[in-house]
Design a protein around this motif. Sequence first.
Motif, PDB file in Angstrom:
ATOM      1  N   ARG A  21       7.677 -31.547   9.248  1.00 17.32           N
ATOM      2  CA  ARG A  21       8.381 -32.798   9.554  1.00 17.32           C
ATOM      3  C   ARG A  21       9.860 -32.742   9.176  1.00 17.32           C
ATOM      4  O   ARG A  21      10.624 -33.654   9.509  1.00 17.32           O
ATOM      5  N   ALA A  22      10.268 -31.714   8.446  1.00 15.05           N
ATOM      6  CA  ALA A  22      11.673 -31.541   8.056  1.00 15.05           C
ATOM      7  C   ALA A  22      12.066 -30.100   8.349  1.00 15.05           C
ATOM      8  O   ALA A  22      11.209 -29.216   8.370  1.00 15.05           O
ATOM      9  N   PRO A  23      13.351 -29.843   8.553  1.00 14.95           N
ATOM     10  CA  PRO A  23      13.768 -28.476   8.882  1.00 14.95           C
ATOM     11  C   PRO A  23      13.718 -27.516   7.708  1.00 14.95           C
ATOM     12  O   PRO A  23      13.870 -26.313   7.902  1.00 14.95           O
ATOM     13  N   ILE A 176      21.049 -20.869   7.557  1.00 18.18           N
ATOM     14  CA  ILE A 176      19.767 -21.484   7.876  1.00 18.18           C
ATOM     15  C   ILE A 176      19.760 -22.116   9.264  1.00 18.18           C
ATOM     16  O   ILE A 176      18.749 -22.080   9.976  1.00 18.18           O
ATOM     17  N   ALA A 177      20.886 -22.676   9.696  1.00 19.53           N
ATOM     18  CA  ALA A 177      20.923 -23.315  11.019  1.00 19.53           C
ATOM     19  C   ALA A 177      20.649 -22.313  12.130  1.00 19.53           C
ATOM     20  O   ALA A 177      20.028 -22.649  13.144  1.00 19.53           O
ATOM     21  N   VAL A 189      12.395 -21.944   4.947  1.00 21.04           N
ATOM     22  CA  VAL A 189      12.395 -21.987   3.484  1.00 21.04           C
ATOM     23  C   VAL A 189      13.814 -22.165   2.950  1.00 21.04           C
ATOM     24  O   VAL A 189      14.746 -21.492   3.391  1.00 21.04           O
ATOM     25  N   ALA A 190      13.945 -23.070   1.994  1.00 18.69           N
ATOM     26  CA  ALA A 190      15.186 -23.226   1.220  1.00 18.69           C
ATOM     27  C   ALA A 190      14.823 -22.968  -0.238  1.00 18.69           C
ATOM     28  O   ALA A 190      14.226 -23.826  -0.895  1.00 18.69           O
ATOM     29  N   ASP A 191      15.167 -21.789  -0.731  1.00 21.24           N
ATOM     30  CA  ASP A 191      14.773 -21.427  -2.091  1.00 21.24           C
ATOM     31  C   ASP A 191      15.938 -21.453  -3.075  1.00 21.24           C
ATOM     32  O   ASP A 191      15.823 -20.937  -4.189  1.00 21.24           O
ATOM     33  N   ALA A 213      22.249 -31.296   0.928  1.00 19.09           N
ATOM     34  CA  ALA A 213      23.187 -30.390   1.610  1.00 19.09           C
ATOM     35  C   ALA A 213      22.427 -29.353   2.439  1.00 19.09           C
ATOM     36  O   ALA A 213      22.841 -29.007   3.549  1.00 19.09           O
ATOM     37  N   ALA A 214      21.304 -28.854   1.910  1.00 18.15           N
ATOM     38  CA  ALA A 214      20.480 -27.902   2.651  1.00 18.15           C
ATOM     39  C   ALA A 214      19.892 -28.529   3.908  1.00 18.15           C
ATOM     40  O   ALA A 214      19.854 -27.910   4.980  1.00 18.15           O
ATOM     41  N   LEU A 215      19.454 -29.768   3.771  1.00 17.48           N
ATOM     42  CA  LEU A 215      18.939 -30.493   4.939  1.00 17.48           C
ATOM     43  C   LEU A 215      20.017 -30.656   5.992  1.00 17.48           C
ATOM     44  O   LEU A 215      19.773 -30.435   7.194  1.00 17.48           O
ATOM     45  N   GLN A 216      21.210 -31.027   5.573  1.00 15.84           N
ATOM     46  CA  GLN A 216      22.308 -31.206   6.513  1.00 15.84           C
ATOM     47  C   GLN A 216      22.689 -29.885   7.175  1.00 15.84           C
ATOM     48  O   GLN A 216      22.980 -29.832   8.371  1.00 15.84           O
TER      49      GLN A 216
END
Length: 221
Positions: A21-23, A176-177, A189-191, A213-216
């Motif tokens: 549900r989230a990137p 990541i984008a 994954v954001a580790d 910030a990672a989500l953005q």
Amino acid sequence: MPDKTDRVAERAAALDRLIGRAPIVPVLAVDDPEAAVPLARALVAAGVPALEIMLRTAAALEAIRRVATAVPEIAVGAGTVLNPAQFAAAQIHGAQFIVSPGATPALYAAAIDTGLPFLPGVVTPGEIMAALDHGFTRAKFFPAVTIGGPAALQMLAGAYPAMRFCPSGGLTAANIASFVREPNVFTAVADWVAPKEMLAAGDWAGITALTKAALQAAKGA
């Protein structure tokens, strides 16, 4: 009784609902179980629906139990699960999904027997085919950067149109984008969102800010 096609669809839907549900999915190493609940709440404040706690520390299972009990608004999974014994222990402690860096017949059997959502790790075409043969159309692509990054995912898309990936390994806020924009990626994954120094200092606001910030960055796709 559901047929194989139904079961495959149900497994995919469960993972999409929990972590798709989230990137991003924050992936965490927790050394102190006392930090688990405030850490989970910091991630909730950032707007992520799930987190993964790696079974790389002695505190991991207790951290999973505390988050599952005290922060029901976020789905907690167990990562770096290597064998059925760890799979069972994570489930007993409240993990809602299981992630492995690779996959074995025994892990597939545990996932099928329990019905607990399972994200197997894959990197080669043969491993992707094995996942599909076992009825899993969602997989962790690890180590993503080392194996070729987004270009590798593009090459795999044509051969395996049913598979959707969660890339892991070497992702950063800067790249990541480029992963998330690939059509066969359903989350990533954001580790890096909970550095050890922030955890040690109890800097929950800082962790919330890093996660936002990672989500953005991922949404920049």
